[in-house]
Motif scaffolding. Structure first.
Motif, PDB file in Angstrom:
ATOM      1  N   VAL A  62       0.822  -1.224   0.000  1.00 46.59           N
ATOM      2  CA  VAL A  62       0.000   0.000   0.000  1.00 46.59           C
ATOM      3  C   VAL A  62       0.848   1.263   0.000  1.00 46.59           C
ATOM      4  CG1 VAL A  62      -2.005  -1.079   1.046  1.00 46.59           C
ATOM      5  CG2 VAL A  62      -0.264  -0.050   2.504  1.00 46.59           C
ATOM      6  N   GLY A  63       2.110   1.156   0.384  1.00 51.27           N
ATOM      7  CA  GLY A  63       2.980   2.325   0.380  1.00 51.27           C
ATOM      8  C   GLY A  63       4.219   2.084   1.218  1.00 51.27           C
ATOM      9  N   ILE A  64       4.995   3.154   1.395  1.00 49.30           N
ATOM     10  CA  ILE A  64       6.203   3.075   2.202  1.00 49.30           C
ATOM     11  C   ILE A  64       6.299   4.318   3.096  1.00 49.30           C
ATOM     12  CG2 ILE A  64       7.497   1.699   0.532  1.00 49.30           C
ATOM     13  CD1 ILE A  64       8.994   4.286  -0.224  1.00 49.30           C
ATOM     14  N   ASN A 107      12.866  11.152 -10.106  1.00 47.23           N
ATOM     15  CA  ASN A 107      13.779  10.110 -10.563  1.00 47.23           C
ATOM     16  C   ASN A 107      13.346   8.670 -10.297  1.00 47.23           C
ATOM     17  OD1 ASN A 107      16.340  11.596 -11.537  1.00 47.23           O
ATOM     18  ND2 ASN A 107      15.741  12.646  -9.665  1.00 47.23           N
ATOM     19  N   PHE A 108      12.431   8.437  -9.378  1.00 48.36           N
ATOM     20  CA  PHE A 108      12.155   7.064  -8.967  1.00 48.36           C
ATOM     21  C   PHE A 108      10.727   6.586  -9.192  1.00 48.36           C
ATOM     22  CE2 PHE A 108      15.507   8.362  -5.752  1.00 48.36           C
ATOM     23  CZ  PHE A 108      16.557   7.886  -6.515  1.00 48.36           C
ATOM     24  N   LEU A 109       9.842   7.437  -9.665  1.00 47.54           N
ATOM     25  CA  LEU A 109       8.435   7.037  -9.785  1.00 47.54           C
ATOM     26  C   LEU A 109       8.158   6.294 -11.078  1.00 47.54           C
ATOM     27  CD1 LEU A 109       6.348  10.082  -8.568  1.00 47.54           C
ATOM     28  CD2 LEU A 109       6.994   8.043  -7.322  1.00 47.54           C
ATOM     29  N   SER A 110       7.401   5.228 -10.947  1.00 44.36           N
ATOM     30  CA  SER A 110       6.926   4.511 -12.126  1.00 44.36           C
ATOM     31  C   SER A 110       5.608   3.832 -11.770  1.00 44.36           C
ATOM     32  CB  SER A 110       7.954   3.478 -12.606  1.00 44.36           C
ATOM     33  OG  SER A 110       8.119   2.473 -11.637  1.00 44.36           O
ATOM     34  N   LEU A 149      14.918  15.545  15.709  1.00 47.70           N
ATOM     35  CA  LEU A 149      14.118  16.116  14.631  1.00 47.70           C
ATOM     36  C   LEU A 149      14.092  15.131  13.471  1.00 47.70           C
ATOM     37  CD1 LEU A 149      12.613  18.524  13.368  1.00 47.70           C
ATOM     38  CD2 LEU A 149      14.848  19.446  12.696  1.00 47.70           C
ATOM     39  N   HIS A 150      12.906  14.717  13.078  1.00 49.78           N
ATOM     40  CA  HIS A 150      12.778  13.797  11.944  1.00 49.78           C
ATOM     41  C   HIS A 150      11.409  13.962  11.306  1.00 49.78           C
ATOM     42  CE1 HIS A 150      11.057  11.537  15.318  1.00 49.78           C
ATOM     43  NE2 HIS A 150      10.420  10.787  14.427  1.00 49.78           N
ATOM     44  N   THR A 151      11.362  13.649  10.026  1.00 46.34           N
ATOM     45  CA  THR A 151      10.126  13.767   9.261  1.00 46.34           C
ATOM     46  C   THR A 151       9.814  12.440   8.596  1.00 46.34           C
ATOM     47  OG1 THR A 151      10.515  16.119   8.850  1.00 46.34           O
ATOM     48  CG2 THR A 151       8.961  15.004   7.387  1.00 46.34           C
ATOM     49  N   HIS A 152       8.614  11.941   8.849  1.00 43.84           N
ATOM     50  CA  HIS A 152       8.119  10.752   8.154  1.00 43.84           C
ATOM     51  C   HIS A 152       7.402  11.228   6.898  1.00 43.84           C
ATOM     52  CE1 HIS A 152       8.723   7.904  11.480  1.00 43.84           C
ATOM     53  NE2 HIS A 152       8.441   8.940  12.259  1.00 43.84           N
ATOM     54  N   CYS A 153       7.648  10.547   5.817  1.00 44.33           N
ATOM     55  CA  CYS A 153       6.919  10.814   4.585  1.00 44.33           C
ATOM     56  C   CYS A 153       6.244   9.509   4.169  1.00 44.33           C
ATOM     57  CB  CYS A 153       7.855  11.295   3.488  1.00 44.33           C
ATOM     58  SG  CYS A 153       6.961  11.602   1.955  1.00 44.33           S
ATOM     59  N   VAL A 154       4.946   9.489   4.310  1.00 45.23           N
ATOM     60  CA  VAL A 154       4.174   8.310   3.931  1.00 45.23           C
ATOM     61  C   VAL A 154       3.825   8.455   2.452  1.00 45.23           C
ATOM     62  CG1 VAL A 154       2.121   6.945   4.386  1.00 45.23           C
ATOM     63  CG2 VAL A 154       3.272   8.139   6.276  1.00 45.23           C
ATOM     64  N   VAL A 155       4.385   7.564   1.654  1.00 46.14           N
ATOM     65  CA  VAL A 155       4.189   7.607   0.202  1.00 46.14           C
ATOM     66  C   VAL A 155       3.214   6.505  -0.185  1.00 46.14           C
ATOM     67  CG1 VAL A 155       5.300   7.494  -2.062  1.00 46.14           C
ATOM     68  CG2 VAL A 155       6.551   8.449  -0.100  1.00 46.14           C
ATOM     69  N   ALA A 156       2.080   6.893  -0.707  1.00 48.91           N
ATOM     70  CA  ALA A 156       1.070   5.920  -1.137  1.00 48.91           C
ATOM     71  C   ALA A 156       1.534   5.233  -2.417  1.00 48.91           C
ATOM     72  CB  ALA A 156      -0.267   6.617  -1.376  1.00 48.91           C
ATOM     73  N   ASN A 157       1.174   3.978  -2.557  1.00 47.87           N
ATOM     74  CA  ASN A 157       1.521   3.229  -3.765  1.00 47.87           C
ATOM     75  C   ASN A 157       0.499   3.545  -4.846  1.00 47.87           C
ATOM     76  OD1 ASN A 157       2.625   1.505  -5.574  1.00 47.87           O
ATOM     77  ND2 ASN A 157       2.031  -0.365  -4.542  1.00 47.87           N
ATOM     78  N   MET A 158       0.544   4.813  -5.252  1.00 49.76           N
ATOM     79  CA  MET A 158      -0.302   5.282  -6.346  1.00 49.76           C
ATOM     80  C   MET A 158       0.354   6.533  -6.918  1.00 49.76           C
ATOM     81  SD  MET A 158      -3.500   7.134  -4.374  1.00 49.76           S
ATOM     82  CE  MET A 158      -4.020   5.696  -3.484  1.00 49.76           C
ATOM     83  N   VAL A 159       0.104   6.790  -8.170  1.00 45.91           N
ATOM     84  CA  VAL A 159       0.645   7.980  -8.819  1.00 45.91           C
ATOM     85  C   VAL A 159      -0.453   8.615  -9.652  1.00 45.91           C
ATOM     86  CG1 VAL A 159       3.027   7.114  -8.910  1.00 45.91           C
ATOM     87  CG2 VAL A 159       1.475   6.677 -10.820  1.00 45.91           C
ATOM     88  N   LYS A 160      -0.251   9.858  -9.977  1.00 50.02           N
ATOM     89  CA  LYS A 160      -1.158  10.554 -10.897  1.00 50.02           C
ATOM     90  C   LYS A 160      -0.624  10.356 -12.308  1.00 50.02           C
ATOM     91  CE  LYS A 160      -3.143  15.037 -11.903  1.00 50.02           C
ATOM     92  NZ  LYS A 160      -3.114  16.465 -11.564  1.00 50.02           N
ATOM     93  N   ARG A 161      -1.481   9.821 -13.181  1.00 49.84           N
ATOM     94  CA  ARG A 161      -1.095   9.607 -14.569  1.00 49.84           C
ATOM     95  C   ARG A 161      -1.759  10.641 -15.458  1.00 49.84           C
ATOM     96  NH1 ARG A 161      -2.165   3.302 -15.630  1.00 49.84           N
ATOM     97  NH2 ARG A 161      -3.574   4.349 -17.031  1.00 49.84           N
ATOM     98  N   ASP A 162      -1.237  10.773 -16.648  1.00 53.91           N
ATOM     99  CA  ASP A 162      -1.819  11.737 -17.593  1.00 53.91           C
ATOM    100  C   ASP A 162      -3.253  11.395 -17.964  1.00 53.91           C
ATOM    101  OD1 ASP A 162       0.515  13.219 -17.640  1.00 53.91           O
ATOM    102  OD2 ASP A 162       1.312  12.159 -19.390  1.00 53.91           O
ATOM    103  N   ASP A 163      -3.604  10.112 -17.937  1.00 57.87           N
ATOM    104  CA  ASP A 163      -4.959   9.701 -18.313  1.00 57.87           C
ATOM    105  C   ASP A 163      -5.858   9.606 -17.099  1.00 57.87           C
ATOM    106  OD1 ASP A 163      -3.933   7.448 -17.122  1.00 57.87           O
ATOM    107  OD2 ASP A 163      -4.399   6.089 -18.770  1.00 57.87           O
TER     108      ASP A 163
END
Length: 100
Positions: free
Chosen positions: A7-9, A49-52, A86-100
């Motif tokens: 679902v994400g990282i 650089n890393f999204l697909s 001091l630290h920041t969590h970044c929850v990245v969902a396993n989804m991206v916005k596509r052109d379509d």
């Protein structure tokens, strides 16, 4: 054989202890802002650089570069043992916005 879906990282950006002490004990607002800028720059680099994503073209699943990630950041000033950290969590969902 099969694709395993996550679902994400959670990417965690942690400042060194000396930086954490300046931000949290000395209450140096500039240090906090620099940390936030560093997190933003790292996320921008990751996004560029890393999204697909996988798309199906003519019944074949192919990997395609994506341009925009879905993420949320949460900044904390202490870990579980309550030391300055001091630290920041970044929850990245396993989804991206596509052109379509």
């Amino acid at each position: 054989g099969s694709i395993k879906h996550a679902v994400g990282i959670d990417m965690t950006f942690s400042a060194p202890k000396s930086v954490s002490i300046m931000a949290e004990i000395a209450r140096d607002e500039k240090v906090y802002k620099i940390h936030q800028a560093a997190v933003k720059a790292a996320l921008k680099y990751a996004e560029e650089n890393f999204l697909s994503t996988r798309v199906k073209i003519n019944d074949e699943v192919v990997k395609q570069q994506a341009k925009t990630m879905v993420a949320a950041t949460f900044t904390h000033n202490t870990p579980r043992n309550l030391d300055p950290q001091l630290h920041t969590h970044c929850v990245v969902a396993n989804m991206v916005k596509r052109d379509d």
